[in-house]
Every structure is written in structure tokens, then in C-alpha cells.
Design an enzyme around this catalytic site. Structure first.
Site, PDB file in Angstrom:
ATOM      1  N   GLY A 177       0.811  -1.208   0.000  1.00 54.25           N
ATOM      2  CA  GLY A 177       0.000   0.000   0.000  1.00 54.25           C
ATOM      3  C   GLY A 177       0.846   1.259   0.000  1.00 54.25           C
ATOM      4  O   GLY A 177       1.749   1.402   0.834  1.00 54.25           O
ATOM      5  N   GLY A 237      -0.642   4.405   0.114  1.00 57.74           N
ATOM      6  CA  GLY A 237      -1.488   5.509   0.548  1.00 57.74           C
ATOM      7  C   GLY A 237      -0.809   6.262   1.677  1.00 57.74           C
ATOM      8  O   GLY A 237       0.408   6.173   1.868  1.00 57.74           O
ATOM      9  N   SER A 238      -1.590   6.973   2.473  1.00 56.54           N
ATOM     10  CA  SER A 238      -1.018   7.780   3.554  1.00 56.54           C
ATOM     11  C   SER A 238      -0.230   6.933   4.546  1.00 56.54           C
ATOM     12  O   SER A 238       0.866   7.321   4.968  1.00 56.54           O
ATOM     13  CB  SER A 238      -2.133   8.535   4.277  1.00 56.54           C
ATOM     14  N   ALA A 239      -0.766   5.773   4.915  1.00 59.47           N
ATOM     15  CA  ALA A 239      -0.093   4.929   5.909  1.00 59.47           C
ATOM     16  C   ALA A 239       1.183   4.319   5.349  1.00 59.47           C
ATOM     17  O   ALA A 239       2.238   4.352   5.989  1.00 59.47           O
ATOM     18  CB  ALA A 239      -1.045   3.834   6.395  1.00 59.47           C
ATOM     19  N   CYS A 282     -12.791   8.341   8.022  1.00 57.68           N
ATOM     20  CA  CYS A 282     -13.174   9.722   8.342  1.00 57.68           C
ATOM     21  C   CYS A 282     -14.678   9.838   8.579  1.00 57.68           C
ATOM     22  O   CYS A 282     -15.421  10.367   7.742  1.00 57.68           O
ATOM     23  CB  CYS A 282     -12.744  10.685   7.252  1.00 57.68           C
ATOM     24  N   CYS A 321     -10.551  14.397  13.940  1.00 57.53           N
ATOM     25  CA  CYS A 321     -11.486  14.690  12.854  1.00 57.53           C
ATOM     26  C   CYS A 321     -11.679  16.198  12.803  1.00 57.53           C
ATOM     27  O   CYS A 321     -12.420  16.765  13.619  1.00 57.53           O
ATOM     28  CB  CYS A 321     -12.824  13.990  13.089  1.00 57.53           C
TER      29      CYS A 321
END
Length: 446
Positions: free
Chosen positions: A39, A41-43, A194, A374
């Protein structure tokens, strides 16, 4: 308006096209790496960048597996849907984001073989590892709502969603064009990434309609599969008060199951009545949909998943509960907290400390407390900065400065609109941003 192309999972592209890209690393016949990350993505990118920078990792041999061409700043899709950012501002070519020195294979993972320390791919290439980080995110399941995909592709349906880069711009055009009638904003039952975003876009639409002088002609409904406005009681109460003050109908425990874009009818299941709950039909003039979300099938059906389909890790250490050379962070993990980019900023340093301890033959001692955030837009020039940890306990960064963060503030709005996107592209993806600790790496030891 141009018709929207068919939706497809963001992390998957045709194998032949993926392998043809010139920017990815050439794939050896039997690739093996000290650390493999699934992956980008952000992680995954954050983990790769911080590992590459770590003085504790002597063997800098890291590879990322992901077939995507583009890296998305997904929190920015709300800004796109609100008319505050362009789509081009919240995405970059993935080749520009992969950390220097890290190999990138554009391969589609098909399953995991943890007993043999291997990742199997759809292209037939097995990638072996000493240590594995699983961070492929989750699947946004547009097919999980009957008729939704067809409605999203119809430019006249007034159905849109900020949960895809393919439809985020349609959200803004729909909001601008809508002047009168019923507007419904949905949130599905179950786990989503989110969880505040479904109502962020609602509050921004309400604010825009107020600016346009048409608010009184629009009936707004927040239809959610949940029992309340938000999972954390402190913020849920503040948002409930806001909902009542602003005359927004709350349709709680109602889960969207079908959309008829032609007839402008949304069908909900009444979850409060259990399995035999009645279906409820609502007419709409505008419908914003957050689709149900779930683990990728190739994760859920693998040996590293728990019974719910998430990567089965310890909630404090991020280490796999069975295979000790496997770790997981981000949306794919079983960590029982909010799935947000902010959570990743707290998870990754803990994961890296525990990975390095495991490599050194030591017990992992770093502890993740469940921190997540959030930044909940409640209108133009105002935002409720929700920060919390496991158990729904607030863990607020600015409470000593502003007081309780359940009060929407302009300062928080500008963090979301300007500061966070800048920090993401210039520090988060480079491994130099640690969320509430800012540029100082946290001491994650117990």
C-alpha cells in the site's frame, strides 16, 4: 456537464498497464526485501519515509507494492466538494511521492502467505520479505448501494459523493446548482474512513446555500446508520445542538440501501427495528452519498485477517497477533479507532519503534493510545477540531489555549483549509510530521 466515468477501486489498475509504467522499479524474477510494505497511501508512504529516515534500521532495503498511478490526499476531497480546493491540489503522481531509495513495484496483491514470508500478486510474482507492513487501506464499496453507481454517472441525477476523486467535483457543481427542495446527506452503518466527513460536506453545503440566499428554500436531512451525530459523546452532543439550531432533520439508524436517480428516490432500512426493519423511501432534489466500506477481499480472505476481515493486530503495538514479523497501520488494520490520516500520524511512530525492536530481537514496548482526529467543518470560517483516543476520551491539542475544542473556530478552519494540506505534501509524506507532536518525534515507549 461531462458524464462521470465508471467507478472502480482506487488501488487497482489493469496489470498490463501497471507493469508498463516507466517510473516504477524494474521487478526481478524473485524479489526479496528486508521490509515490504503493501500500500502506497497515507499509511504506507508515511511508514516507508519514516523507516528510510530511521537510524535504527541499518539495512535500508524497503519495497512498496501498489499498482496506483496517483497518490491522493483524501481529506482534501471534502475541500474539493466544498469548492475550496481544486482536484489537482489534492493529488500527486505516485512516482513523486515514493521516498528516495525505496523500491516501488506496481503489483496487485492477491493474498498473503505468512508461513513462507511471501506476498502473492495477481501478476504471478511472489515477493518475499523478512518483515511486512500491511497498509492497503479499505474498499469504498459503491456497489453496496443498489443503483448508486448508475446515479453517480448520470450528470442530471444530482447524486454525488466526496468519497471518490471521480465524483468529488460533481458534489460542488450539484451544491452550486441546487436552489430549492429536499437535500439528503447520508452516512452508512458500520466502519468508514473519516466518520465526520459525511456531515462536513452537509454543513458546508448549508453554509453555501445560506451565502446564496436559498437556505430557507431547502430542507436538509442527515440520514445516518448510526444512533447519534458522532461516536465521541462530547462532540456528538455539540453537533446535535448544532443540528437542532440549524433546523436539520436527523434521520438516525436509517441505512441507505438503494438509489433511483431517475425518480429521485432514496430507500433506507430502519435499523432501529432490527433485521425485520421496514424500508423507508424519501424523495430528494439533491443526494450526497457516503457508500458502505469494508476490507479488501484479498485481505479479508487471507490468513492475516481477523473474523471481521481486518489485519489482526494488537491494538497497542500494531504487531500481528500471530505472525510477529507482520505489522499493520491505517484503515486496513484492526485497530479499534477512527480511520483517519491523523490517526496514522500517531500509529506509524509506534509501529516503527516496535518493528525495530522486533528486528533487534526485543519485545515491542511502544504503545499506541488510539489517538485520532477529525477536523470537522461546520461551515465557512468555522471548524470543530475533534481529537480523541481509545474509549472516546478527548485528547485535545489546543484546549489550554482555546478551551474545549467542541466549539467551532475560525482558527481551526484555516488549519484544515491551508495548513494541513501544506503539511501533508511537504512533511507527512516525507516522514517528518507527527500529528499533535508536530515536527518532534513522539516518545512512544510505555
Amino acid at each position: 456537464m461531462v458524464a462521470i466515468p465508471a467507478l472502480r477501486p482506487l488501488a487497482r489498475v489493469p496489470a498490463k498497464a501497471a507493469l508498463a509504467r516507466t517510473f516504477a522499479t524494474a521487478i526481478p524474477g524473485k524479489p526479496h526485501h528486508h521490509v515490504v510494505i503493501v500500500g502506497a497511501g497515507s499509511a504506507g508512504i508515511s511508514a516507508a519515509a519514516q523507516l528510510q529516515r530511521s537510524l535504527g534500521l541499518e539495512k535500508k532495503d524497503i519495497a512498496i507494492l501498489d499498482p496506483a498511478r496517483t497518490h491522493h490526499y483524501q481529506p482534501g476531497w471534502t475541500l474539493v466538494g466544498s469548492g475550496l480546493k481544486s482536484l489537482s491540489e489534492v493529488q500527486r503522481p505516485l512516482s513523486h511521492i515514493i521516498p528516495e531509495g525505496v523500491k516501488h513495484y506496481p503489483l496487485r496483491v492477491s493474498t498473503f502467505d505468512p508461513e513462507n514470508n511471501a506476498v502473492k500478486t495477481a501478476e504471478g510474482v511472489d515477493v518475499s520479505y523478512d518483515y511486512l507492513i500491511v497498509a492497503p487501506g479499505l474498499e469504498t464499496n459503491f456497489a453496496g448501494v443498489s443503483g448508486l453507481q448508475e446515479a453517480l454517472q448520470d450528470p442530471t441525477s444530482h447524486v454525488s459523493s466526496i468519497y471518490s476523486e471521480k465524483t468529488a467535483e460533481k458534489v460542488w457543481s450539484d451544491i452550486q446548482a441546487f436552489k430549492k427542495g429536499p437535500a439528503i446527506f447520508t452516512q452508512p452503518a458500520g466502519v468508514i474512513k473519516c466518520a465526520g466527513a459525511p456531515q462536513k460536506i452537509m454543513w458546508m453545503a448549508l453554509s453555501q446555500w445560506k451565502r446564496d440566499g436559498v437556505r430557507d428554500d431547502i430542507d436538509i436531512t442527515f440520514a445516518t446508520g448510526a444512533a447519534g451525530m458522532f461516536a465521541v459523546p462530547k462532540y456528538s452532543q455539540a453537533l446535535e445542538n448544532l443540528r437542532k439550531e440549524r433546523n436539520v432533520e436527523g434521520l438516525f439508524q436509517h441505512n441507505l440501501i438503494a438509489v433511483d436517480g431517475k425518480k429521485k428516490v432514496a430507500t433506507f432500512k430502519n435499523l432501529a427495528q432490527g433485521a425485520e426493519g421496514a424500508t423507508v423511501e424519501r424523495e430528494f432534489g439533491l443526494l450526497h452519498v457516503v457508500p458502505p466500506q469494508k476490507p479488501w477481499d484479498w485481505v479479508a480472505k487471507s490468513k492475516i485477517a481477523d473474523s471481521a476481515g481486518w489485519v489482526d493486530v494488537d491494538k497497542s503495538t500494531t504487531q500481528h497477533n500471530k505472525f510477529k514479523n507482520i505489522f499493520s497501520v491505517g484503515d486496513a488494520s484492526s485497530l479499534p479507532n477512527s480511520k483517519t490520516a491523523a490517526a496514522i500520524t500517531a500509529q506509524v511512530p509506534v509501529m516503527i519503534d516496535n518493528l525495530l525492536a522486533t528486528i533487534a530481537g526485543k519485545q515491542p514496548k511502544a504503545v499506541y493510545d488510539g489517538y485520532a482526529s477529525c477536523p470537522l467543518l461546520t461551515g465557512h470560517n468555522e471548524l470543530m477540531l475533534c481529537e480523541f483516543k481509545y474509549g472516546g476520551v478527548p485528547k485535545e491539542t489546543f484546549d489550554g489555549i482555546f478551551g474545549g475544542q467542541e466549539t467551532p473556530r475560525a482558527a481551526f478552519y484555516y488549519l484544515k483549509k491551508h495548513v494541513f494540506p501544506y503539511v501533508y505534501w511537504n512533511h507527512f509524506v516525507n516522514g517528518t510530521w507527527y500529528g499533535p507532536n508536530h515536527f518532534i518525534r513522539p516518545d512512544s515507549q510505555e
